[in-house]
Scaffold this motif. Structure first.
Motif: not given
Length: 429
Positions: A125-133, A148-151
């Motif tokens: 979810l961390g990866v997806m949210c960062t890419v999505w925004l 990846l780091f946010v994840g």
């Protein structure tokens, strides 16, 4: 030179006195008037006296934290950081001593499921949210590195926060408490691997499978080795420590063993120092030594542990984020990421707990116990900032997420134990 050192020491004493009094005031207000865990009051007290708020202001020409030449913001002295680390070691060593070793082994299997789910879903979810925004992309490994780091940051679990709350409400030795502690330890081992992989991808564009395997074997091997070997030698270690009959001798030697295990874990095996301290405490739980040092260890914790949580609050700097030109977008990112952080741990750790046999209340408690990110997320975020993988914007978002989960978890975790009819939940077989 001597006068300069003494002056610096005097300033540190003043700062330490402010930290201790502020921590105790915050904790007292939290428990007496707000009816929330004292750890939250200590965290808030730390935010208020941080270099970014009251600690950075001058009163009658005096500032709590000196500002270096050319620096606009004061910094927390390194000596306070070291003391906070010692406090964390004492906290986790005491938590290990209070944990039933047989229960720990009994719940290690469900804890593994809890940890795996509590790492995999938050990371995804961390990866997806960062890419999505729009803060990362799938175009290349390098452009994906911030996500990846946010994840990795979302995957963290603060064993210190949860240990303090469970210890305060006397639920550290329950089925859920032991599972959360064991799960948090496994979470840390998996987090070390994730962190190494992400840093490697940013530096070289890829990471070899052999490197990942080596990191895993080194981290997991040390933790299991220390726990198993320590358990085997526990009665001999206890007998040796009990040989000391001088006032405070047992406590001093036991604390020395905790510091030794913590230092070796960090310096040679890449694990957090608190994991080494917890493993040593766990190995010595149930021995004669545990009963001998329980009271002095608790007194030491009452003095030092509030320094640790106040220090975490002092690390928080929300001003840099609110001063950004993209503050609205960053606030949206912070809200989305915080929501993802909460849901991912509750589901990622709670659902596996349900599947391995805990009842709904037990799974809810475990999910809440794995929720706070605390000092672990701050450390990971700091590594990301220092290595250049993430910028000040993502770092600020990570801080907001960390503060939110660290504040929310203790309140709901305490209520989850108080509201239930029973305090011990065991997985069905």
């Amino acid at each position: 030179m001597q006068e300069s050192l003494l002056h610096h020491a005097a300033e540190l004493m003043i700062l330490l006195s402010v930290i201790l009094v502020a921590a105790k005031l915050g904790g007292e207000v939290a428990t007496r008037y707000l009816k929330i865990p004292s750890v939250l009051g200590e965290l808030i007290a730390g935010i208020l006296i941080s270099p970014h708020l009251l600690g950075g202001m001058e009163f009658f020409g005096f500032s709590l934290m000196a500002t270096g030449a050319g620096e606009s913001v004061a910094e927390i002295p390194h000596e306070i950081r070291y003391l906070a680390q010692i406090a964390a070691i004492i906290l986790l060593f005491e938590a290990g001593l209070e944990t039933n070793r047989r229960q720990f082994v009994q719940y290690l299997k469900p804890a593994l499921a809890v940890a795996l789910g509590g790492v995999a879903l938050p990371f995804a979810l961390g990866v997806m949210c960062t890419v999505w925004l729009g803060y990362a992309s799938f175009d290349s490994a390098i452009s994906l590195a911030p996500a990846l780091f946010v994840g990795a940051i979302l995957s963290a679990t603060s064993v210190g926060i949860t240990a303090r709350v469970l210890s305060d409400i006397r639920r550290l030795d329950t089925g859920e408490g032991v599972t959360v502690m064991a799960g948090a330890v496994v979470d840390d081992v998996l987090g070390i691997i994730l962190l190494a992989v992400v840093v490697g991808i940013h530096a070289e564009g890829a990471v070899a499978a052999s490197t990942i395997s080596f990191i895993f074997l080194k981290a997991a091997g040390f933790w299991l080795g220390l726990t198993i070997l320590g358990s085997i030698l526990a009665k001999y270690i206890s007998a040796f420590t009990m040989w000391f009959r001088s006032d405070g001798g047992n406590f001093a030697v036991a604390a020395g063993l905790a510091l030794l295990a913590a230092g070796i874990a960090e310096a040679y095996f890449g694990l957090a120092m608190i994991i080494g301290a917890y493993s040593m405490g766990l190995a010595l739980s149930g021995t004669d030594l545990q009963h001998r040092i329980a009271t002095p260890m608790r007194h030491a914790g009452q003095l030092l542990v509030p320094v640790f949580f106040t220090f975490i609050g002092m690390e928080v700097d929300l001003g840099s984020m609110f001063g950004s030109d993209q503050v609205t977008q960053l606030m949206i990112f912070a809200f989305v990421l915080t929501l993802a952080a909460i849901v991912s741990k509750l589901v990622g750790s709670g659902l596996p707990a349900l599947l391995v046999g805990f009842d709904r209340m037990g799974a809810w408690r475990i999910g809440l116990g794995m929720l706070p990110r605390g000092e672990v997320a701050l450390i990971v975020a700091g590594i990301g900032l220092d290595s250049g993988v993430i910028g000040e914007d993502i770092f600020g978002v990570a801080i907001i997420m960390t503060v939110a989960t660290t504040v929310i978890a203790p309140m709901f975790l305490t209520r989850a134990f108080k509201d239930a009819k029973t305090f011990v939940s065991e997985p069905s077989h």
